[in-house]
Design a protein around this motif. Structure first.
Motif, mmCIF file in Angstrom:
data_model
loop_
_atom_site.group_PDB
_atom_site.id
_atom_site.type_symbol
_atom_site.label_atom_id
_atom_site.label_comp_id
_atom_site.label_asym_id
_atom_site.label_seq_id
_atom_site.Cartn_x
_atom_site.Cartn_y
_atom_site.Cartn_z
ATOM 1 N N ASP A 128 -10.585 -9.174 -4.591
ATOM 2 C CA ASP A 128 -9.446 -9.968 -4.589
ATOM 3 C C ASP A 128 -8.612 -8.568 -4.118
ATOM 4 O O ASP A 128 -7.276 -8.753 -3.819
ATOM 5 C CB ASP A 128 -9.976 -10.372 -6.196
ATOM 6 N N TRP A 129 -9.136 -7.784 -4.667
ATOM 7 C CA TRP A 129 -9.116 -6.476 -4.213
ATOM 8 C C TRP A 129 -8.639 -5.904 -3.448
ATOM 9 O O TRP A 129 -7.944 -5.202 -2.776
ATOM 10 C CB TRP A 129 -10.121 -5.361 -5.189
ATOM 11 N N MET A 130 -9.104 -7.163 -2.297
ATOM 12 C CA MET A 130 -8.819 -6.552 -0.289
ATOM 13 C C MET A 130 -7.106 -7.261 -0.441
ATOM 14 O O MET A 130 -6.396 -6.515 0.049
ATOM 15 C CB MET A 130 -10.469 -7.108 0.268
ATOM 16 N N ARG A 131 -6.968 -7.909 -1.081
ATOM 17 C CA ARG A 131 -5.630 -8.425 -1.216
ATOM 18 C C ARG A 131 -4.848 -7.075 -1.426
ATOM 19 O O ARG A 131 -3.318 -7.688 -1.071
ATOM 20 C CB ARG A 131 -5.062 -9.735 -2.020
ATOM 21 N N PHE A 132 -4.908 -6.811 -2.776
ATOM 22 C CA PHE A 132 -3.832 -5.792 -4.048
ATOM 23 C C PHE A 132 -3.490 -4.605 -2.401
ATOM 24 O O PHE A 132 -2.899 -3.963 -3.351
ATOM 25 C CB PHE A 132 -4.368 -5.860 -4.576
ATOM 26 N N ALA A 133 -4.783 -4.358 -1.846
ATOM 27 C CA ALA A 133 -4.622 -2.495 -1.423
ATOM 28 C C ALA A 133 -3.688 -3.070 -0.445
ATOM 29 O O ALA A 133 -4.277 -3.381 0.861
ATOM 30 C CB ALA A 133 -6.234 -2.615 -1.367
ATOM 31 N N LYS A 134 -3.566 -1.538 -0.022
ATOM 32 C CA LYS A 134 -2.606 -1.363 0.761
ATOM 33 C C LYS A 134 -2.327 -0.263 1.618
ATOM 34 O O LYS A 134 -2.254 -0.773 3.550
ATOM 35 C CB LYS A 134 -0.779 -1.414 0.293
ATOM 36 N N SER A 135 -3.164 0.423 1.221
ATOM 37 C CA SER A 135 -3.379 1.501 2.542
ATOM 38 C C SER A 135 -4.477 0.880 3.036
ATOM 39 O O SER A 135 -5.409 0.262 2.733
ATOM 40 C CB SER A 135 -4.237 2.589 1.275
ATOM 41 N N ARG A 136 -4.263 1.924 4.460
ATOM 42 C CA ARG A 136 -5.987 1.221 5.225
ATOM 43 C C ARG A 136 -6.998 1.973 4.628
ATOM 44 O O ARG A 136 -8.352 1.429 5.019
ATOM 45 C CB ARG A 136 -5.384 1.809 6.326
ATOM 46 N N SER A 137 -7.014 3.341 4.085
ATOM 47 C CA SER A 137 -8.190 4.055 4.221
ATOM 48 C C SER A 137 -8.430 3.141 2.536
ATOM 49 O O SER A 137 -9.896 3.282 3.138
ATOM 50 C CB SER A 137 -7.552 5.254 2.908
ATOM 51 N N THR A 138 -8.415 2.588 1.424
ATOM 52 C CA THR A 138 -8.424 1.925 0.807
ATOM 53 C C THR A 138 -9.417 0.591 1.000
ATOM 54 O O THR A 138 -10.309 0.412 0.967
ATOM 55 C CB THR A 138 -7.805 1.331 -0.167
#
Length: 202
Positions: A128-138
């Motif tokens: 689910d973190w992939m949906r919340f991460a906004k930074s390209r690096s993250t």
């Protein structure tokens, strides 16, 4: 430009220039140059402040860590982005986050002036973190983590299947073997090494 730091930047810049090192240009800050340009163009102080808020702060969000360090993130960044900007290991081991002393979900969108406290130890990323991460690096770091874990899971599953096959058909393998020397069926993965050709990896 005219304060105490200007003397340090000037003398250090001269040393670098003598070495034909132009890395002193790193001291230039585009956002500060933009503010100077707006200051020259805008007459009214209220208009100047509005321009800074809209054009500069409107695109970035500044938050504090418990040690006083400031993180400069893109507008819309979440606590997950903050954790990975601090350090990759911090993000990978995060199990919770506190904002201004209160627990918040990982989907929380950071606001200017927030005090961020990343709780680490025993945590691990979730899909689910992939949906919340906004930074390209993250997102890149998360993808790398999930690919590694997937590879490890496949290897572990392969080992289980292979050892199950050996335990089930071991007698047949020994009877039909063309090897002249007697051998025993391996009971664990490390026992397979002598049967692998060259530098083959399991």
């Amino acid at each position: 430009e005219y304060g105490m730091a200007s003397h340090w930047a000037y003398t250090d810049g001269k040393k670098r220039s003598n070495r034909n090192d132009f890395s002193h240009e790193l001291y230039n800050t585009p956002w500060l140059a933009s503010i100077k340009e707006w200051q020259n163009d805008v007459v009214c102080s209220r208009d100047f402040v509005d321009s800074v808020r809209r054009e500069l702060l409107g695109k970035r969000v500044f938050v504090f860590l418990r040690n006083g360090k400031i993180l400069n993130l893109a507008r819309g960044a979440t606590v997950i982005d903050a954790a990975f900007q601090i350090h990759t290991e911090v993000g990978l081991n995060m199990h919770g986050v506190e904002i201004n002393g209160k627990r918040v979900p990982f989907s929380y969108e950071l606001q200017n002036g927030d005090v961020v406290s990343i709780l680490t130890g025993g945590g691990k990323p979730e899909v689910d973190w992939m949906r919340f991460a906004k930074s390209r690096s993250t997102r890149s770091k998360l993808r790398s983590y999930f690919r590694t874990k997937q590879r490890e899971s496949l290897c572990e599953a392969g080992q289980i299947l292979f050892m199950d096959f050996l335990s089930t058909h071991g007698d047949v393998i020994i009877e039909s073997s063309f090897l002249e020397e007697p051998f025993e069926i391996p009971t664990d993965v490390t026992g397979i090494f002598p049967f692998l050709p060259g530098k083959t990896r399991y």
